[in-house]
Design a protein around this motif. Structure first.
Motif, PDB file in Angstrom:
ATOM      1  N   UNK A 171       0.826  -1.214   0.000  1.00  0.00           N
ATOM      2  CA  UNK A 171       0.000   0.000   0.000  1.00  0.00           C
ATOM      3  C   UNK A 171       0.860   1.264   0.000  1.00  0.00           C
ATOM      4  N   UNK A 172       1.969   1.232   0.756  1.00  0.00           N
ATOM      5  CA  UNK A 172       2.809   2.423   0.900  1.00  0.00           C
ATOM      6  C   UNK A 172       3.947   2.502  -0.118  1.00  0.00           C
ATOM      7  N   UNK A 173       4.048   1.486  -0.969  1.00  0.00           N
ATOM      8  CA  UNK A 173       5.070   1.511  -2.012  1.00  0.00           C
ATOM      9  C   UNK A 173       6.485   1.411  -1.490  1.00  0.00           C
ATOM     10  N   UNK A 174       6.677   0.646  -0.385  1.00  0.00           N
ATOM     11  CA  UNK A 174       8.028   0.428   0.151  1.00  0.00           C
ATOM     12  C   UNK A 174       8.332  -1.064   0.065  1.00  0.00           C
ATOM     13  N   UNK A 175       9.604  -1.425   0.208  1.00  0.00           N
ATOM     14  CA  UNK A 175       9.968  -2.840   0.131  1.00  0.00           C
ATOM     15  C   UNK A 175       9.626  -3.546   1.437  1.00  0.00           C
ATOM     16  N   UNK A 176       9.253  -4.808   1.312  1.00  0.00           N
ATOM     17  CA  UNK A 176       8.954  -5.632   2.483  1.00  0.00           C
ATOM     18  C   UNK A 176      10.185  -5.710   3.397  1.00  0.00           C
ATOM     19  N   UNK A 177      11.368  -5.851   2.785  1.00  0.00           N
ATOM     20  CA  UNK A 177      12.602  -5.968   3.558  1.00  0.00           C
ATOM     21  C   UNK A 177      12.878  -4.760   4.441  1.00  0.00           C
ATOM     22  N   UNK A 178      12.469  -3.555   3.975  1.00  0.00           N
ATOM     23  CA  UNK A 178      12.712  -2.339   4.753  1.00  0.00           C
ATOM     24  C   UNK A 178      11.906  -2.322   6.047  1.00  0.00           C
ATOM     25  N   UNK A 179      10.805  -3.085   6.081  1.00  0.00           N
ATOM     26  CA  UNK A 179       9.991  -3.205   7.300  1.00  0.00           C
ATOM     27  C   UNK A 179      10.480  -4.375   8.145  1.00  0.00           C
ATOM     28  N   UNK A 180      10.665  -5.527   7.499  1.00  0.00           N
ATOM     29  CA  UNK A 180      11.034  -6.757   8.208  1.00  0.00           C
ATOM     30  C   UNK A 180      12.414  -6.673   8.850  1.00  0.00           C
ATOM     31  N   UNK A 181      13.292  -5.849   8.286  1.00  0.00           N
ATOM     32  CA  UNK A 181      14.636  -5.678   8.838  1.00  0.00           C
ATOM     33  C   UNK A 181      14.586  -5.248  10.299  1.00  0.00           C
ATOM     34  N   UNK A 182      13.582  -4.441  10.658  1.00  0.00           N
ATOM     35  CA  UNK A 182      13.487  -3.953  12.031  1.00  0.00           C
ATOM     36  C   UNK A 182      13.150  -5.086  13.004  1.00  0.00           C
ATOM     37  N   UNK A 183      12.533  -6.157  12.490  1.00  0.00           N
ATOM     38  CA  UNK A 183      12.315  -7.332  13.318  1.00  0.00           C
ATOM     39  C   UNK A 183      13.644  -7.981  13.696  1.00  0.00           C
ATOM     40  N   UNK A 184      14.535  -8.085  12.707  1.00  0.00           N
ATOM     41  CA  UNK A 184      15.865  -8.657  12.965  1.00  0.00           C
ATOM     42  C   UNK A 184      16.653  -7.791  13.944  1.00  0.00           C
ATOM     43  N   UNK A 185      16.508  -6.460  13.819  1.00  0.00           N
ATOM     44  CA  UNK A 185      17.199  -5.547  14.742  1.00  0.00           C
ATOM     45  C   UNK A 185      16.668  -5.739  16.164  1.00  0.00           C
ATOM     46  N   UNK A 186      15.323  -5.845  16.288  1.00  0.00           N
ATOM     47  CA  UNK A 186      14.714  -6.047  17.602  1.00  0.00           C
ATOM     48  C   UNK A 186      15.180  -7.333  18.252  1.00  0.00           C
ATOM     49  N   UNK A 187      15.263  -8.393  17.459  1.00  0.00           N
ATOM     50  CA  UNK A 187      15.708  -9.695  17.965  1.00  0.00           C
ATOM     51  C   UNK A 187      17.152  -9.590  18.463  1.00  0.00           C
ATOM     52  N   UNK A 188      17.996  -8.918  17.672  1.00  0.00           N
ATOM     53  CA  UNK A 188      19.412  -8.798  18.023  1.00  0.00           C
ATOM     54  C   UNK A 188      19.607  -7.960  19.287  1.00  0.00           C
ATOM     55  N   UNK A 189      18.971  -6.789  19.331  1.00  0.00           N
ATOM     56  CA  UNK A 189      19.137  -5.884  20.476  1.00  0.00           C
ATOM     57  C   UNK A 189      18.630  -6.527  21.765  1.00  0.00           C
ATOM     58  N   UNK A 190      17.458  -7.170  21.689  1.00  0.00           N
ATOM     59  CA  UNK A 190      16.897  -7.782  22.895  1.00  0.00           C
ATOM     60  C   UNK A 190      17.718  -8.976  23.358  1.00  0.00           C
ATOM     61  N   UNK A 191      18.296  -9.723  22.412  1.00  0.00           N
ATOM     62  CA  UNK A 191      19.153 -10.855  22.795  1.00  0.00           C
ATOM     63  C   UNK A 191      20.320 -10.377  23.651  1.00  0.00           C
ATOM     64  N   UNK A 192      20.919  -9.270  23.241  1.00  0.00           N
ATOM     65  CA  UNK A 192      22.045  -8.707  23.996  1.00  0.00           C
ATOM     66  C   UNK A 192      21.577  -8.184  25.351  1.00  0.00           C
ATOM     67  N   UNK A 193      20.432  -7.469  25.347  1.00  0.00           N
ATOM     68  CA  UNK A 193      19.910  -6.861  26.578  1.00  0.00           C
ATOM     69  C   UNK A 193      19.526  -7.924  27.607  1.00  0.00           C
ATOM     70  N   UNK A 194      18.895  -9.000  27.144  1.00  0.00           N
ATOM     71  CA  UNK A 194      18.450 -10.052  28.061  1.00  0.00           C
ATOM     72  C   UNK A 194      19.639 -10.761  28.705  1.00  0.00           C
ATOM     73  N   UNK A 195      20.681 -10.995  27.917  1.00  0.00           N
ATOM     74  CA  UNK A 195      21.889 -11.625  28.457  1.00  0.00           C
ATOM     75  C   UNK A 195      22.470 -10.824  29.607  1.00  0.00           C
ATOM     76  N   UNK A 196      22.557  -9.508  29.430  1.00  0.00           N
ATOM     77  CA  UNK A 196      23.077  -8.639  30.491  1.00  0.00           C
ATOM     78  C   UNK A 196      22.110  -8.559  31.669  1.00  0.00           C
ATOM     79  N   UNK A 197      20.788  -8.537  31.359  1.00  0.00           N
ATOM     80  CA  UNK A 197      19.779  -8.456  32.425  1.00  0.00           C
ATOM     81  C   UNK A 197      19.862  -9.671  33.341  1.00  0.00           C
TER      82      UNK A 197
END
Length: 384
Positions: A123-149
């Motif tokens: 609908x917005x004329x953007x690539x699927x990857x440009x949205x889904x990439x943020x899922x990978x970022x969230x997974x990576x950042x939280x993995x690091x944060x949880x380990x330290x927590x």
């Protein structure tokens, strides 16, 4: 005000952060409660059985109600509450029960989120990857944060962290625009037609062969790192490197993912799965095993992206919704069940080194099988 694309990017970040806490750190939490590998495999494997039923069920509820957003809101509320209680429990029966509930509520959010990603991108004329990439970022950042927590705040911090992220994701989801469900619900007739295609059957066999080693690694990597003497912080770093290495691959999928070359691409990923797991079996230093997770760059994101594209290419348009659901169930459900039950027994009986030797061999079989299918169906496509 944020655009719908940016809101969805934020939601992807938060939802996959919840997935990181559940998929990557549940085995670590269970191990810390003193559960043996067989019981860890039993809990996670039974969760895979729940997923087989819960994903189609909530998909059909979305179809009937003609909404994705409202179903997602309900699932998020239930997931946040259940996740909090899961990570504040220590009894085997209670852990089993709450894990089943979380598989029932959290995992069906994945195909619903992906559906919203595809529709919003279109609908917005953007690539699927440009949205889904943020899922990978969230997974990576939280993995690091949880380990330290876990390392500095203790295991009990997981419950508060899960509940907090769940509430924030709920607020973001409230602001998301809804999208009607366009896919048809699964029927026995459509499933029979879909599975009647010989190429589809062999493709699903290939997915199963390659997916089982990946799912075994997902389940027991954290446990294996701890057995080698690594800390929870180190487990977090391992998942951070694994998930972080996916970001660029997903973002550049428009560049490297070639139509008609999917089976060769899957063979490429299977080769690196083989190398990755073979090396894992010989490593005795936990820090080296952590750095080895960078090979995720050439495995999961390449394998899964190529699998989805190949499926969409060989399945008739009216069966695509069915095909996507079957693929998700095969990868996250069926292979997860086999990986957890069989992997848990194998780990307990023969140890981590033998487990990784076994799954490296299975990945090698996946490599050979993908090359055979490429030779057969690649020539057929050229002849056509």
């Amino acid at each position: 005000m944020m655009s719908s694309s940016n809101l969805l990017r934020s939601f992807n970040f938060l939802y996959f952060a919840l997935l990181a806490m559940f998929v990557s750190f549940l085995p670590v939490y269970l191990d810390a409660q003193g559960l043996p590998a067989t019981k860890i495999g039993l809990i996670i494997g039974t969760g895979g059985i729940i997923t087989i039923f819960s994903q189609p069920l909530w998909g059909m509820i979305s179809d009937r109600t003609r909404t994705i957003k409202k179903v997602m809101l309900l699932l998020l509320v239930c997931s946040s509450i259940v996740g909090y209680f899961l990570y504040t429990s220590n009894s085997f029966i209670v852990l089993l029960l709450f894990t089943m509930f979380l598989y029932f509520f959290l995992m069906p959010l994945d195909p619903l989120t992906e559906s919203l990603n595809f529709q919003t991108a279109e609908v917005n004329g953007v690539s699927y990857g440009s949205i889904r990439t943020f899922g990978a970022i969230g997974y990576a950042v939280m993995s690091l944060a949880v380990g330290y927590a876990i390392q500095y705040l203790g295991l009990n911090s997981l419950g508060y962290l899960f509940g907090g992220i769940g509430v924030i994701s709920l607020i973001i989801c409230l602001a998301l625009p809804d999208a009607p469900v366009t896919g048809k619900p699964i029927t026995l007739k459509s499933l029979r037609n879909f599975l009647g295609n010989k190429e589809t059957i062999w493709f699903m066999v290939l997915i199963f062969i390659v997916a089982v080693p990946q799912r075994i690694n997902d389940t027991f990597l954290g446990v294996y790192i701890r057995k080698l003497g690594g800390s929870p912080e180190l487990v977090g770093q391992a998942w951070f490197l694994a998930a972080g290495s996916e970001i660029l691959v997903f973002a550049l999928s428009f560049w490297w993912l070639r139509k008609g070359k999917e089976l060769q691409i899957i063979a490429f990923s299977a080769f690196f799965y083989f190398i990755r797991f073979l090396l894992s079996s010989w490593i005795t230093e936990p820090h080296v095993l952590v750095y080895l997770q960078l090979l995720q760059t050439f495995t999961f994101p390449i394998f899964y992206s190529a699998a989805i594209q190949y499926l969409y290419r060989i399945v008739p348009e009216e069966w695509r919704a069915t095909g996507q659901t079957v693929l998700a169930l095969l990868f996250f459900g069926v292979s997860g069940i086999v990986a957890s039950y069989l992997g848990g027994w194998f780990y307990e009986s023969f140890g981590g080194k033998s487990l990784y030797l076994w799954i490296s061999g299975m990945s090698f079989i996946g490599l050979l099988f993908s090359l055979v299918l490429s030779a057969i169906y690649g020539k057929a496509k050229m002849a056509a």
